[in-house]
Design a protein around this motif. Structure first.
Motif, PDB file in Angstrom:
ATOM      1  N   ASP A  81       4.633   5.509   2.984  1.00 36.54           N
ATOM      2  CA  ASP A  81       3.840   6.605   2.430  1.00 36.54           C
ATOM      3  C   ASP A  81       2.649   5.998   1.699  1.00 36.54           C
ATOM      4  N   MET A  82       1.468   6.091   2.282  1.00 33.64           N
ATOM      5  CA  MET A  82       0.259   5.450   1.746  1.00 33.64           C
ATOM      6  C   MET A  82      -0.054   5.929   0.338  1.00 33.64           C
ATOM      7  N   ARG A  83      -0.377   4.988  -0.533  1.00 37.86           N
ATOM      8  CA  ARG A  83      -0.808   5.327  -1.893  1.00 37.86           C
ATOM      9  C   ARG A  83      -2.123   6.092  -1.826  1.00 37.86           C
ATOM     10  N   ALA A  84      -2.296   7.005  -2.727  1.00 40.07           N
ATOM     11  CA  ALA A  84      -3.570   7.724  -2.812  1.00 40.07           C
ATOM     12  C   ALA A  84      -4.633   6.765  -3.328  1.00 40.07           C
ATOM     13  N   ALA A  85      -5.827   6.862  -2.794  1.00 40.98           N
ATOM     14  CA  ALA A  85      -6.913   5.996  -3.230  1.00 40.98           C
ATOM     15  C   ALA A  85      -7.307   6.339  -4.665  1.00 40.98           C
ATOM     16  N   ILE A  86      -7.480   5.318  -5.500  1.00 40.33           N
ATOM     17  CA  ILE A  86      -7.898   5.531  -6.875  1.00 40.33           C
ATOM     18  C   ILE A  86      -9.328   6.039  -6.900  1.00 40.33           C
ATOM     19  N   LYS A  87     -10.178   5.389  -6.135  1.00 35.84           N
ATOM     20  CA  LYS A  87     -11.567   5.828  -6.040  1.00 35.84           C
ATOM     21  C   LYS A  87     -12.100   5.356  -4.700  1.00 35.84           C
ATOM     22  N   ASN A 115       0.813  -1.211   0.000  1.00 29.98           N
ATOM     23  CA  ASN A 115       0.000   0.000   0.000  1.00 29.98           C
ATOM     24  C   ASN A 115       0.851   1.267   0.000  1.00 29.98           C
ATOM     25  N   CYS A 116       2.150   1.118  -0.109  1.00 26.66           N
ATOM     26  CA  CYS A 116       3.070   2.254  -0.068  1.00 26.66           C
ATOM     27  C   CYS A 116       3.350   2.772  -1.482  1.00 26.66           C
ATOM     28  N   GLN A 117       3.477   4.084  -1.622  1.00 27.53           N
ATOM     29  CA  GLN A 117       3.779   4.683  -2.922  1.00 27.53           C
ATOM     30  C   GLN A 117       5.147   4.274  -3.441  1.00 27.53           C
ATOM     31  N   GLU A 118       6.023   3.865  -2.561  1.00 25.50           N
ATOM     32  CA  GLU A 118       7.386   3.495  -2.959  1.00 25.50           C
ATOM     33  C   GLU A 118       7.515   2.021  -3.353  1.00 25.50           C
ATOM     34  N   PHE A 119       6.403   1.284  -3.378  1.00 30.54           N
ATOM     35  CA  PHE A 119       6.402  -0.144  -3.709  1.00 30.54           C
ATOM     36  C   PHE A 119       6.183  -0.308  -5.209  1.00 30.54           C
ATOM     37  N   GLU A 120       7.121  -0.966  -5.878  1.00 32.42           N
ATOM     38  CA  GLU A 120       6.998  -1.229  -7.307  1.00 32.42           C
ATOM     39  C   GLU A 120       7.447  -2.651  -7.598  1.00 32.42           C
ATOM     40  N   ASN A 121       6.493  -3.500  -7.969  1.00 33.35           N
ATOM     41  CA  ASN A 121       6.806  -4.874  -8.378  1.00 33.35           C
ATOM     42  C   ASN A 121       7.668  -5.612  -7.347  1.00 33.35           C
ATOM     43  N   HIS A 122       7.222  -5.619  -6.100  1.00 27.94           N
ATOM     44  CA  HIS A 122       7.903  -6.300  -4.990  1.00 27.94           C
ATOM     45  C   HIS A 122       9.278  -5.706  -4.680  1.00 27.94           C
ATOM     46  N   PHE A 123       9.444  -4.414  -4.965  1.00 26.85           N
ATOM     47  CA  PHE A 123      10.721  -3.740  -4.730  1.00 26.85           C
ATOM     48  C   PHE A 123      10.475  -2.394  -4.054  1.00 26.85           C
ATOM     49  N   CYS A 124      11.220  -2.109  -2.993  1.00 26.67           N
ATOM     50  CA  CYS A 124      11.127  -0.827  -2.294  1.00 26.67           C
ATOM     51  C   CYS A 124      12.114   0.136  -2.940  1.00 26.67           C
ATOM     52  N   THR A 125      11.605   1.217  -3.526  1.00 27.79           N
ATOM     53  CA  THR A 125      12.481   2.176  -4.200  1.00 27.79           C
ATOM     54  C   THR A 125      13.233   3.074  -3.222  1.00 27.79           C
ATOM     55  N   VAL A 126      12.786   3.147  -1.968  1.00 28.51           N
ATOM     56  CA  VAL A 126      13.492   3.941  -0.956  1.00 28.51           C
ATOM     57  C   VAL A 126      14.707   3.179  -0.439  1.00 28.51           C
ATOM     58  N   HIS A 127      14.490   1.909  -0.066  1.00 33.36           N
ATOM     59  CA  HIS A 127      15.562   1.102   0.517  1.00 33.36           C
ATOM     60  C   HIS A 127      16.312   0.274  -0.529  1.00 33.36           C
ATOM     61  N   GLU A 128      15.828   0.305  -1.758  1.00 31.96           N
ATOM     62  CA  GLU A 128      16.425  -0.449  -2.861  1.00 31.96           C
ATOM     63  C   GLU A 128      16.641  -1.911  -2.501  1.00 31.96           C
ATOM     64  N   THR A 129      15.528  -2.532  -2.063  1.00 29.80           N
ATOM     65  CA  THR A 129      15.571  -3.942  -1.690  1.00 29.80           C
ATOM     66  C   THR A 129      14.231  -4.592  -2.000  1.00 29.80           C
ATOM     67  N   LYS A 130      14.247  -5.912  -2.148  1.00 30.95           N
ATOM     68  CA  LYS A 130      13.026  -6.658  -2.402  1.00 30.95           C
ATOM     69  C   LYS A 130      12.213  -6.734  -1.110  1.00 30.95           C
ATOM     70  N   GLN A 182       4.078  -8.369   3.705  1.00 31.84           N
ATOM     71  CA  GLN A 182       4.119  -8.374   5.168  1.00 31.84           C
ATOM     72  C   GLN A 182       5.124  -7.371   5.737  1.00 31.84           C
ATOM     73  N   HIS A 183       5.817  -6.601   4.896  1.00 29.47           N
ATOM     74  CA  HIS A 183       6.800  -5.633   5.369  1.00 29.47           C
ATOM     75  C   HIS A 183       6.254  -4.215   5.396  1.00 29.47           C
ATOM     76  N   THR A 184       6.860  -3.395   6.243  1.00 32.74           N
ATOM     77  CA  THR A 184       6.624  -1.946   6.263  1.00 32.74           C
ATOM     78  C   THR A 184       7.856  -1.287   6.860  1.00 32.74           C
ATOM     79  N   CYS A 185       7.911   0.030   6.823  1.00 37.87           N
ATOM     80  CA  CYS A 185       9.069   0.732   7.377  1.00 37.87           C
ATOM     81  C   CYS A 185       8.648   2.114   7.869  1.00 37.87           C
ATOM     82  N   ASP A 186       9.597   2.858   8.454  1.00 38.47           N
ATOM     83  CA  ASP A 186       9.306   4.184   9.003  1.00 38.47           C
ATOM     84  C   ASP A 186       9.030   5.221   7.921  1.00 38.47           C
ATOM     85  N   SER A 187       9.460   4.976   6.688  1.00 35.88           N
ATOM     86  CA  SER A 187       9.200   5.933   5.622  1.00 35.88           C
ATOM     87  C   SER A 187       8.005   5.521   4.769  1.00 35.88           C
TER      88      SER A 187
END
Length: 80
Positions: free
Chosen positions: A37-43, A11-26, A30-35
């Motif tokens: 950032d909830m995705r904006a709701a589509i509708k 549900n994070c904006q930084e999540f892309e295809n099972h990859f965290c763009t902030v931490h640069e790791t898969k 079940q994971h989350t972190c201190d940074s």
């Protein structure tokens, strides 16, 4: 900013295809972190006109269903 179990990376904006763009790791769902950032709701407008059952054979309240109303059988028109 450690990654820990929490079931919210998907549900994070930084999540892309099972990859965290902030931490640069898969990561997985079940994971989350201190940074986080909830995705904006589509509708986010659940009501009869956004229900897949509205004006259909499976509508549980066809005589009462109307715009801006909602019942406990609401189903999104499109599931992503």
């Amino acid at each position: 900013m450690s990654i820990r179990l929490g079931n919210s990376c998907v549900n994070c904006q930084e999540f892309e295809n099972h990859f965290c763009t902030v931490h640069e790791t898969k990561v997985a769902q079940q994971h989350t972190c201190d940074s986080f950032d909830m995705r904006a709701a589509i509708k986010n407008d659940p009501n009869c006109t956004t229900c897949a059952r509205y004006m259909g054979a499976t509508c549980p309240n066809p005589k009462k269903a109307a715009p801006h109303m909602l019942c406990s059988h609401w189903a999104p028109q499109e599931v992503a």
